[in-house]
Motif scaffolding. Sequence first.
Motif, mmCIF file in Angstrom:
data_model
loop_
_atom_site.group_PDB
_atom_site.id
_atom_site.type_symbol
_atom_site.label_atom_id
_atom_site.label_comp_id
_atom_site.label_asym_id
_atom_site.label_seq_id
_atom_site.Cartn_x
_atom_site.Cartn_y
_atom_site.Cartn_z
ATOM 1 N N ILE A 3 0.829 -1.207 0.000
ATOM 2 C CA ILE A 3 0.000 0.000 0.000
ATOM 3 C C ILE A 3 0.863 1.257 0.000
ATOM 4 N N VAL A 4 0.529 2.180 -0.881
ATOM 5 C CA VAL A 4 1.114 3.524 -0.857
ATOM 6 C C VAL A 4 0.071 4.440 -0.252
ATOM 7 N N ALA A 5 0.372 5.017 0.898
ATOM 8 C CA ALA A 5 -0.641 5.818 1.593
ATOM 9 C C ALA A 5 0.005 6.834 2.513
ATOM 10 N N ARG A 6 -0.725 7.897 2.769
ATOM 11 C CA ARG A 6 -0.311 8.947 3.707
ATOM 12 C C ARG A 6 -1.498 9.206 4.633
ATOM 13 N N VAL A 7 -1.323 8.932 5.928
ATOM 14 C CA VAL A 7 -2.416 9.044 6.888
ATOM 15 C C VAL A 7 -1.904 9.723 8.154
ATOM 16 N N SER A 8 -2.690 10.620 8.721
ATOM 17 C CA SER A 8 -2.309 11.301 9.952
ATOM 18 C C SER A 8 -2.163 10.310 11.102
ATOM 19 N N ARG A 9 -1.113 10.479 11.904
ATOM 20 C CA ARG A 9 -0.895 9.644 13.089
ATOM 21 C C ARG A 9 -1.780 10.090 14.252
ATOM 22 N N TYR A 10 -2.483 11.202 14.093
ATOM 23 C CA TYR A 10 -3.258 11.741 15.206
ATOM 24 C C TYR A 10 -4.740 11.424 15.098
ATOM 25 N N ARG A 11 -5.074 10.431 14.310
ATOM 26 C CA ARG A 11 -6.451 9.967 14.218
ATOM 27 C C ARG A 11 -6.603 8.680 15.010
ATOM 28 N N ASN A 12 -7.818 8.386 15.446
ATOM 29 C CA ASN A 12 -8.062 7.120 16.118
ATOM 30 C C ASN A 12 -7.708 5.969 15.176
ATOM 31 N N ILE A 13 -7.398 4.836 15.748
ATOM 32 C CA ILE A 13 -6.949 3.713 14.929
ATOM 33 C C ILE A 13 -8.015 3.259 13.940
ATOM 34 N N SER A 14 -9.279 3.421 14.290
ATOM 35 C CA SER A 14 -10.343 3.004 13.370
ATOM 36 C C SER A 14 -10.276 3.768 12.056
ATOM 37 N N GLU A 15 -9.930 5.061 12.124
ATOM 38 C CA GLU A 15 -9.848 5.867 10.914
ATOM 39 C C GLU A 15 -8.691 5.426 10.032
ATOM 40 N N VAL A 16 -7.567 5.067 10.664
ATOM 41 C CA VAL A 16 -6.413 4.605 9.903
ATOM 42 C C VAL A 16 -6.729 3.275 9.221
ATOM 43 N N LEU A 17 -7.322 2.355 9.963
ATOM 44 C CA LEU A 17 -7.624 1.040 9.401
ATOM 45 C C LEU A 17 -8.692 1.108 8.322
ATOM 46 N N ARG A 18 -9.616 2.059 8.437
ATOM 47 C CA ARG A 18 -10.638 2.210 7.385
ATOM 48 C C ARG A 18 -9.973 2.565 6.057
ATOM 49 N N ARG A 19 -8.902 3.373 6.136
ATOM 50 C CA ARG A 19 -8.187 3.712 4.901
ATOM 51 C C ARG A 19 -7.622 2.451 4.256
ATOM 52 N N LEU A 20 -7.065 1.566 5.090
ATOM 53 C CA LEU A 20 -6.471 0.346 4.564
ATOM 54 C C LEU A 20 -7.550 -0.591 4.023
ATOM 55 N N GLU A 21 -8.721 -0.570 4.638
ATOM 56 C CA GLU A 21 -9.817 -1.418 4.168
ATOM 57 C C GLU A 21 -10.281 -1.031 2.773
ATOM 58 N N GLN A 22 -10.024 0.213 2.369
ATOM 59 C CA GLN A 22 -10.477 0.665 1.054
ATOM 60 C C GLN A 22 -9.775 -0.073 -0.072
ATOM 61 N N THR A 23 -8.719 -0.819 0.230
ATOM 62 C CA THR A 23 -8.090 -1.638 -0.806
ATOM 63 C C THR A 23 -8.981 -2.794 -1.205
ATOM 64 N N GLU A 24 -9.969 -3.107 -0.344
ATOM 65 C CA GLU A 24 -10.898 -4.217 -0.563
ATOM 66 C C GLU A 24 -10.193 -5.569 -0.514
ATOM 67 N N ASP A 25 -8.974 -5.588 0.029
ATOM 68 C CA ASP A 25 -8.227 -6.836 0.138
ATOM 69 C C ASP A 25 -8.065 -7.279 1.586
ATOM 70 N N VAL A 26 -8.484 -6.448 2.529
ATOM 71 C CA VAL A 26 -8.296 -6.789 3.930
ATOM 72 C C VAL A 26 -9.330 -6.048 4.767
ATOM 73 N N ASN A 27 -9.715 -6.636 5.881
ATOM 74 C CA ASN A 27 -10.632 -6.008 6.815
ATOM 75 C C ASN A 27 -10.102 -6.200 8.232
ATOM 76 N N PHE A 28 -10.675 -5.434 9.158
ATOM 77 C CA PHE A 28 -10.185 -5.465 10.526
ATOM 78 C C PHE A 28 -11.354 -5.532 11.511
ATOM 79 N N LYS A 29 -11.074 -6.111 12.642
ATOM 80 C CA LYS A 29 -12.000 -6.120 13.754
ATOM 81 C C LYS A 29 -11.250 -5.565 14.959
ATOM 82 N N ILE A 30 -11.749 -4.460 15.513
ATOM 83 C CA ILE A 30 -11.091 -3.803 16.642
ATOM 84 C C ILE A 30 -11.775 -4.232 17.934
#
Length: 392
Positions: free
Chosen positions: A356-383
Amino acid sequence: MRVHVLYIYKRIWEYMEKEEFISVSAHVADGSATESDLIIYNTYYDHFQTDHPEWNTVSDRDKEEIKNTLYQKIDTGIHPARKSTGIIKLWPQITAAAVLLLTVGIAVLFYFKHQPSSQMQLVNDVAPGKNTAILTLANGKKIDLGGTRAGKVVAYGNVTVTRTKNGQLLYAFNNNPKTNTGDQQVAYNTISTPRGGQIQINLPDGTRVWLNADSRLIIPSTFNLQPNRQVKMEGEGYFEVAHNPNKPFQVTTNDQVVEVLGTHFNINSYADEPETKTTLLAGSVKVNQQILKPGQQSVISGNEIKVLTVDPETETGWKDGVFIFDGQDFKSLMRTISRWYDVEVVYEYVPENLHIVARVSRYRNISEVLRRLEQTEDVNFKIEGRRIRVIK
């Protein structure tokens, strides 16, 4: 302006907030864009062209009207400030770039409004890390520096540590000749950041050090007395070394010695990473006798050292509050997230060949960061609190 990505990824994707895109666009407009900025910018642009044909339904007449309006606004806002011949010559290119950025920016705003909602399973969110550290004195006493107010924190032997109003630590030696003699026994104090913490330390010689999460800086009591300024480090740190040709600066990690006079560089030497990386931003350094130039990175694995040309910003974004993922191994990416949010990552599924090539703020809750990664449609997360499950 085109940039070709020199990697083959299963999916290259970048999701960011409007403000972050504006920042990247500004860099492109003023010519200061890094390779990472250009990759992100062009990834968005290509996506609009292929996946959003509805944007192309705007008539040529309307597009021209928008373009002329933007030209007028830019011209009104910037032309009065022009004075030098160089700026006048460059004006057509600057205007054209700005219009392109604003036009694509309109498409970005349209795109943000049509993002699909995430299906992430969330049981308690996790806040980002913060400025905090622990001082471990030579006698084993530990002092929590995270909750202390500005002012003197601790004085021990010939050492004083003070916390500033903005959260930095000033590490200083007193000038008492009885405690500052050259033949004194060497004692070591350690400033460490926990998982979910970071800190900036100002050393007595004027050197500034940023420690990333789960890192340690070990400072000897003889730091200001010996011919060389020596420290040890574990984890990740960014150094801006004060120039002193009479006292070279040395940083020792588990498998390397970095020698400098005055320069800016980043060291990534986590025990759970397979390689130790030293990235030079300015000046010069010597890593195990291998000299680096700005923009180069030494990579040590076992007894082997290799030198690569890299974009230094991708290695130092953490210091400026940004995760910059540049296609590294997925598990390495998750280890970075794990350290900053102090979470455990459990794999029920490991996406193959996902970079993944991505730029995401470190000052967001982890859910917001992981949602960005989920947009690849290749992986999902359960917090689940401080446990992150990687699922399909």
